[in-house]
Design a protein around this motif. Sequence first.
Motif, short mmCIF file in Angstrom:
data_model
loop_
_atom_site.label_atom_id
_atom_site.label_comp_id
_atom_site.label_asym_id
_atom_site.label_seq_id
_atom_site.Cartn_x
_atom_site.Cartn_y
_atom_site.Cartn_z
N TRP A 21 -1.76 -12.06 -3.25
CA TRP A 21 -2.09 -10.72 -2.74
C TRP A 21 -3.48 -10.71 -2.18
CZ3 TRP A 21 -5.56 -7.05 -5.17
CH2 TRP A 21 -6.13 -7.51 -6.37
N ILE A 72 -3.97 -2.76 -0.22
CA ILE A 72 -3.46 -3.92 -0.94
C ILE A 72 -2.19 -4.42 -0.27
CG2 ILE A 72 -2.59 -4.73 -3.18
CD1 ILE A 72 -3.86 -2.18 -4.40
N SER A 73 -2.03 -5.70 -0.22
CA SER A 73 -0.79 -6.26 0.31
C SER A 73 -0.42 -7.49 -0.51
CB SER A 73 -0.99 -6.65 1.78
OG SER A 73 0.20 -7.19 2.30
N SER A 74 0.85 -7.65 -0.84
CA SER A 74 1.23 -8.81 -1.66
C SER A 74 2.38 -9.58 -1.03
CB SER A 74 1.61 -8.38 -3.08
OG SER A 74 2.87 -7.76 -3.09
N LEU A 80 -0.64 0.69 -0.36
CA LEU A 80 0.07 -0.59 -0.44
C LEU A 80 0.79 -0.87 0.88
CD1 LEU A 80 1.14 -3.02 -2.18
CD2 LEU A 80 3.13 -1.56 -2.70
N VAL A 127 2.43 4.15 0.64
CA VAL A 127 3.04 2.83 0.81
C VAL A 127 3.51 2.77 2.27
CG1 VAL A 127 4.77 1.18 0.02
CG2 VAL A 127 3.85 2.86 -1.58
N ILE A 147 0.22 -3.41 -9.25
CA ILE A 147 -0.48 -2.12 -9.16
C ILE A 147 -0.87 -1.64 -10.57
CG2 ILE A 147 -0.19 0.33 -8.50
CD1 ILE A 147 -0.49 -1.65 -6.12
N TRP A 151 10.17 2.01 -2.93
CA TRP A 151 9.05 2.46 -3.78
C TRP A 151 9.13 3.98 -4.02
CZ3 TRP A 151 5.02 1.70 -6.90
CH2 TRP A 151 4.48 0.41 -7.03
N THR A 180 3.56 -3.31 2.63
CA THR A 180 4.67 -4.21 2.26
C THR A 180 5.12 -4.95 3.52
OG1 THR A 180 6.06 -2.24 2.50
CG2 THR A 180 5.44 -2.88 0.27
N LEU A 198 -0.24 5.75 -5.78
CA LEU A 198 -0.58 5.16 -4.49
C LEU A 198 -0.76 6.28 -3.47
CD1 LEU A 198 1.96 2.21 -4.65
CD2 LEU A 198 -0.55 1.96 -4.53
N GLN A 217 5.52 -5.77 -7.24
CA GLN A 217 4.35 -5.04 -6.73
C GLN A 217 3.89 -3.98 -7.73
OE1 GLN A 217 6.27 -3.66 -3.21
NE2 GLN A 217 5.98 -5.60 -2.11
N SER A 242 1.48 -11.50 2.91
CA SER A 242 0.51 -10.47 2.54
C SER A 242 -0.71 -10.40 3.46
CB SER A 242 0.03 -10.72 1.10
OG SER A 242 -0.55 -12.02 1.00
#
Lengths: 392, 392
Positions: free
Chosen positions: A54, A112-114, A69, A174, A163, A187, A71, A171, A159, A78
């Motif tokens: 991530w 954030i990105s994973s 986030l 997303v 988190i 999500w 996705t 969040l 994810q 990511s």
Amino acid sequence: MNIRLLLLAATLLLSGFCFADEASKPLLVTKQKFTLDNFQTFGGKNIAQVNVGWEAYGTLNQDKSNAILITHFFSGNSHAAGKYNESDALPGYWDSIIGPGKAIDTDKYYVISSDTLVNASAFDKNVITTGPATIDPKTGKPYGLTFPVVTIRDFVNVQKALIDSLGIKKLHAVVGASMGSLQAIEWSVAYPDMVERMISVIGAAEMDAWLVAGLESWAAPIKADPNWNGGDYYQSEAPKRGLQLSLASITQDAMHPAIFNASNPTHQAINQAALNDINANFPVVDWLYGAAGAKLDIIDANHVLYLVRANQLFIAGHNNDLAGSLKKITAITLFLPAANDLVLFPSMAKKAHELIGENSQYEEIQGMWGHLDGLFSISSKAKTITTFLESK
Amino acid sequence: MNIRLLLLAATLLLSGFCFADEASKPLLVTKQKFTLDNFQTFGGKNIAQVNVGWEAYGTLNQDKSNAILITHFFSGNSHAAGKYNESDALPGYWDSIIGPGKAIDTDKYYVISSDTLVNASAFDKNVITTGPATIDPKTGKPYGLTFPVVTIRDFVNVQKALIDSLGIKKLHAVVGASMGSLQAIEWSVAYPDMVERMISVIGAAEMDAWLVAGLESWAAPIKADPNWNGGDYYQSEAPKRGLQLSLASITQDAMHPAIFNASNPTHQAINQAALNDINANFPVVDWLYGAAGAKLDIIDANHVLYLVRANQLFIAGHNNDLAGSLKKITAITLFLPAANDLVLFPSMAKKAHELIGENSQYEEIQGMWGHLDGLFSISSKAKTITTFLESK
């Protein structure tokens, strides 16, 4: 239209990178690793240890309320924005909208990105993922097809654990494109109390029969390659020819004919080599196969099969009740399909938008890329995104 | 919507048959054989003997001025109308518009249709064709890939020899759908003095880069099948798995998502078998593969490759000068693309129509089949066709 740029873009599609709209001092980012033991899949199977990569852009505020986030899409990862090193040729795929002062403003938001489970680029040094190419601790060998089928819900659940580990309770949003949109929608259905805003770019809330069959056509060449060997090839030759055909199909399907033809301006139907020899390829075919071939060393064929399956199984809520599941959403939502998309038609996003009802917005991205307008033309919706992120 | 009918139609697509709009006493037809020695291809190669099947409906008038030629689509053959026996399950593919009192009225016109060179259904007892599966008189073995590449112009030239042999100097019209449209357009460019009217249904006047690459995706699974063996498989196992994947792609590409989904109304994204086993297929995939599998014994894989190549090489006039070639047309022309076609977009027919100019008409077929509306919804244009055939 810069043709070299188009060729490069088509090639890079497979790696999940794309172009920033303007040159600027890059955001420098670092890949981090998140580990989760004893992960239970949606299908009820256990994975002893999950590791995913991530990265993050911006700063998490005191009350941890500014996290967004991102996705990623099917062939992406990511690396949504910034560069690992100033010398990197290209930044992350949505660098045009993620960064200081940009639509998703990293001066305000912690983005954030994973990497997903079963990420296609299992052998990319900048990707950390868990899937069939991962060593099974029980046997000391790659899982191969003993790895359980995973779903978009599983991607979301990994994810969520990430988190949770950061102490984030809600969040701010997303946001995802294509397969990333599937995750974003999931999500907001699975964890409605944690998602305040959801942006679906070139997305859909369910896979219909046509898409399931179309996705299968990406899996088929791999399974038909004798080197695939029922998924057991990690000690022998990988099914690279099948993988190459699969990646070629993915590339073509994502491009509207207009941009595909603009990328091959010297094409002529009467080609002397093709006329004289049934085995000769047209230049456009060599171009397509060449773009696919350049990625064969970092993509794992089994991972592609598992990604195909995760997508095939997708319906928001994962219970074959689309309308009922979408009613669980409490986030405000924004759908941004691409007007010329021939993979996930705008009608699919519109259907989800209409089922959600009054708390949803809908706008089409105009462009000539087709499905890829969700990546390459996203900055045309920068203002819409900014306003949406500030609303409610 | 009768689902069984849809399923059957999708299956039958591969054989080139379709449904009459109404039950009526069938026109009975007989397959005939036309032989041509020392055929010279457009690419300058020689074929010692060409044999193709043909059939006719109606009666040739005294001055041989009432002949209409029907040219067939990719997976079709010369069985455009009528039945061979009253007990046949289905009539020819355009029986809804060809017959006594129908749009192409066999009480007025003598309607001829012939099998192309390299017809896909090389082993169908009702098809006579010459291609790689044919015995090469020089070796006593099938040509395999020693058969020369042939083009749409070659299909036309074989038909011209047939028409010449019947003493017909002018065709009242040439009419074809899809690959048949390519032949119809080529006829009117190559032999303008012989073609008085031309109807292009779901057609195009040239293959662009996107189509060439798309056609290659139909060839690729065959070439990737180890049984293909460089085209030399007539004394061993045929590449049936590759052929099946190829036919599955052809079927899906020709169907608009709307009809594809309507044909699979029980589809559910969360499928327990697919969730539990990465090797399990979704029912829609089994359906698609099953439809393709039913035709494996009558279709030759090399013939499909040669058909793909003939289509890839197509540009009206075969000289990479589309505008110049279309200017040679003296026929009045009618373009009938399908509004929802995702293979040969209406924009392609419109381009040809506009390049031809004032002697051309253009109307879109409305329907939910996509490309296949050119077969299954053609009777909606019956009046337009009748009027066009009577005009000038």
